[in-house]
Design a protein around this motif. Structure first.
Motif, short mmCIF file in Angstrom:
data_model
loop_
_atom_site.label_atom_id
_atom_site.label_comp_id
_atom_site.label_asym_id
_atom_site.label_seq_id
_atom_site.Cartn_x
_atom_site.Cartn_y
_atom_site.Cartn_z
N ILE A 90 0.86 -1.12 -0.10
CA ILE A 90 0.07 0.08 0.17
C ILE A 90 0.97 1.28 0.03
CG2 ILE A 90 -1.73 1.37 1.27
CD1 ILE A 90 -2.72 -1.35 2.53
N GLY A 91 0.93 1.95 -1.10
CA GLY A 91 1.87 3.07 -1.17
C GLY A 91 0.99 4.46 -1.67
N ASN A 92 1.46 5.48 -1.50
CA ASN A 92 0.80 6.58 -1.54
C ASN A 92 0.00 6.97 -2.93
OD1 ASN A 92 1.63 8.02 0.72
ND2 ASN A 92 3.70 8.25 0.14
N THR A 93 0.33 6.26 -3.99
CA THR A 93 0.06 6.18 -5.42
C THR A 93 -1.03 5.10 -5.75
OG1 THR A 93 1.90 7.60 -6.15
CG2 THR A 93 0.23 6.71 -7.84
N THR A 94 -0.35 3.94 -5.16
CA THR A 94 -1.29 2.64 -5.72
C THR A 94 -1.04 1.78 -4.72
OG1 THR A 94 0.67 1.82 -6.76
CG2 THR A 94 -0.69 3.02 -8.31
N VAL A 95 -1.91 0.64 -4.88
CA VAL A 95 -1.96 -0.48 -4.05
C VAL A 95 -1.68 -1.52 -4.92
CG1 VAL A 95 -3.21 -2.01 -2.45
CG2 VAL A 95 -3.80 0.36 -2.37
N SER A 96 -0.60 -2.28 -4.87
CA SER A 96 -0.15 -3.29 -5.48
C SER A 96 -0.56 -4.57 -4.95
CB SER A 96 1.51 -3.06 -6.16
OG SER A 96 1.37 -1.77 -6.51
N VAL A 97 -1.17 -5.56 -5.90
CA VAL A 97 -1.41 -6.83 -5.25
C VAL A 97 -0.75 -7.94 -6.22
CG1 VAL A 97 -3.21 -8.36 -4.35
CG2 VAL A 97 -3.64 -5.71 -4.51
N ALA A 98 -0.10 -8.93 -5.37
CA ALA A 98 0.65 -10.07 -6.18
C ALA A 98 -0.12 -11.39 -5.55
CB ALA A 98 2.21 -9.81 -6.10
N VAL A 99 -0.36 -12.28 -6.45
CA VAL A 99 -0.74 -13.30 -5.72
C VAL A 99 0.35 -14.29 -6.18
CG1 VAL A 99 -2.31 -15.40 -6.13
CG2 VAL A 99 -3.11 -12.95 -6.40
N PHE A 100 1.02 -15.24 -5.16
CA PHE A 100 2.06 -16.14 -5.37
C PHE A 100 1.67 -17.45 -5.25
CE2 PHE A 100 4.36 -12.35 -4.12
CZ PHE A 100 5.62 -12.28 -4.78
N LYS A 101 2.10 -18.48 -6.07
CA LYS A 101 1.97 -19.74 -5.72
C LYS A 101 3.36 -20.36 -5.55
CE LYS A 101 -0.24 -23.84 -7.78
NZ LYS A 101 -1.01 -24.47 -8.82
N GLY A 102 3.49 -20.64 -4.53
CA GLY A 102 4.97 -21.08 -4.00
C GLY A 102 6.03 -19.79 -4.22
N LYS A 103 7.12 -19.85 -4.97
CA LYS A 103 7.84 -18.85 -5.35
C LYS A 103 7.55 -18.10 -6.58
CE LYS A 103 11.68 -20.48 -2.75
NZ LYS A 103 13.05 -21.09 -2.72
N LYS A 104 6.52 -18.58 -7.12
CA LYS A 104 6.18 -17.92 -8.61
C LYS A 104 4.87 -16.94 -8.33
CE LYS A 104 4.58 -19.05 -13.24
NZ LYS A 104 4.09 -20.22 -14.21
N ILE A 105 4.92 -15.71 -9.15
CA ILE A 105 3.84 -14.69 -9.08
C ILE A 105 3.20 -15.23 -10.15
CG2 ILE A 105 3.31 -12.23 -9.59
CD1 ILE A 105 5.99 -11.70 -8.43
N VAL A 106 1.83 -15.31 -10.00
CA VAL A 106 0.83 -15.74 -10.95
C VAL A 106 -0.12 -14.72 -11.26
CG1 VAL A 106 0.91 -18.23 -10.29
CG2 VAL A 106 -0.86 -17.01 -9.05
N ARG A 107 -0.32 -13.73 -10.56
CA ARG A 107 -1.15 -12.56 -11.19
C ARG A 107 -0.62 -11.19 -10.33
NH1 ARG A 107 -5.71 -11.38 -14.19
NH2 ARG A 107 -6.39 -9.50 -13.60
N VAL A 108 -0.70 -9.97 -10.78
CA VAL A 108 -0.26 -8.87 -10.31
C VAL A 108 -1.43 -7.75 -10.77
CG1 VAL A 108 1.26 -6.91 -10.32
CG2 VAL A 108 2.23 -9.30 -10.39
N ASP A 109 -1.90 -6.85 -9.57
CA ASP A 109 -2.95 -6.14 -10.17
C ASP A 109 -2.70 -4.72 -9.21
OD1 ASP A 109 -5.20 -7.21 -11.88
OD2 ASP A 109 -4.86 -8.81 -10.18
N SER A 110 -3.24 -3.61 -9.61
CA SER A 110 -3.01 -2.58 -8.87
C SER A 110 -4.29 -1.72 -8.79
CB SER A 110 -1.80 -1.46 -9.15
OG SER A 110 -2.01 -1.21 -10.65
N LEU A 111 -4.50 -0.80 -7.56
CA LEU A 111 -5.53 0.17 -7.67
C LEU A 111 -4.82 1.46 -7.37
CD1 LEU A 111 -7.59 -2.12 -5.45
CD2 LEU A 111 -8.17 -1.71 -7.81
N GLU A 112 -5.40 2.61 -7.46
CA GLU A 112 -5.06 3.71 -7.23
C GLU A 112 -5.57 4.10 -5.64
OE1 GLU A 112 -6.34 7.07 -9.78
OE2 GLU A 112 -6.14 6.12 -11.31
N THR A 113 -4.55 4.52 -5.01
CA THR A 113 -4.73 4.93 -3.56
C THR A 113 -5.70 6.11 -3.21
OG1 THR A 113 -2.46 3.80 -3.27
CG2 THR A 113 -3.55 5.35 -1.35
#
Length: 95
Positions: A7-30
């Motif tokens: 959660i940053g000042n500009t965006t909320v970045s969200v990553a979904v991990f399966k083990g050590k692998k990132i399977v999805r990344v999204d962001s929303l404006e803060t």
């Protein structure tokens, strides 16, 4: 699965991990009101719950404390998983 949220000042970045692998990344404006951001965040989480059969935990790092209660509540409500905030639930520096 693990959810990593920044959660940053500009965006909320969200990553979904399966083990050590990132399977999805999204962001929303803060820069939204808390109720509007919470609704958008919960919609995103509901998609994760359906798509990934999410069972895991969430790790959150935030520089916007006003959003923390809403993010914690949304994760618990939608995913029902444990939520850990860096600096609150996870002590830093880590040794």
């Amino acid at each position: 699965m693990m959810l990593a949220i920044d959660i940053g000042n500009t965006t909320v970045s969200v990553a979904v991990f399966k083990g050590k692998k990132i399977v999805r990344v999204d962001s929303l404006e803060t820069r939204r009101t808390v109720p509007v951001l919470r609704a958008a965040f919960e919609k995103l989480l509901k998609g994760y719950a359906k798509r990934f059969a999410f069972e895991g935990k969430a790790l959150v790092c935030s520089v916007v404390p006003r959003l923390n209660p809403a993010v914690r509540a949304s994760i618990k409500k939608v995913l029902g998983c444990p939520v850990f905030f860096v600096g609150e639930d996870v002590v830093v520096p880590m040794k």
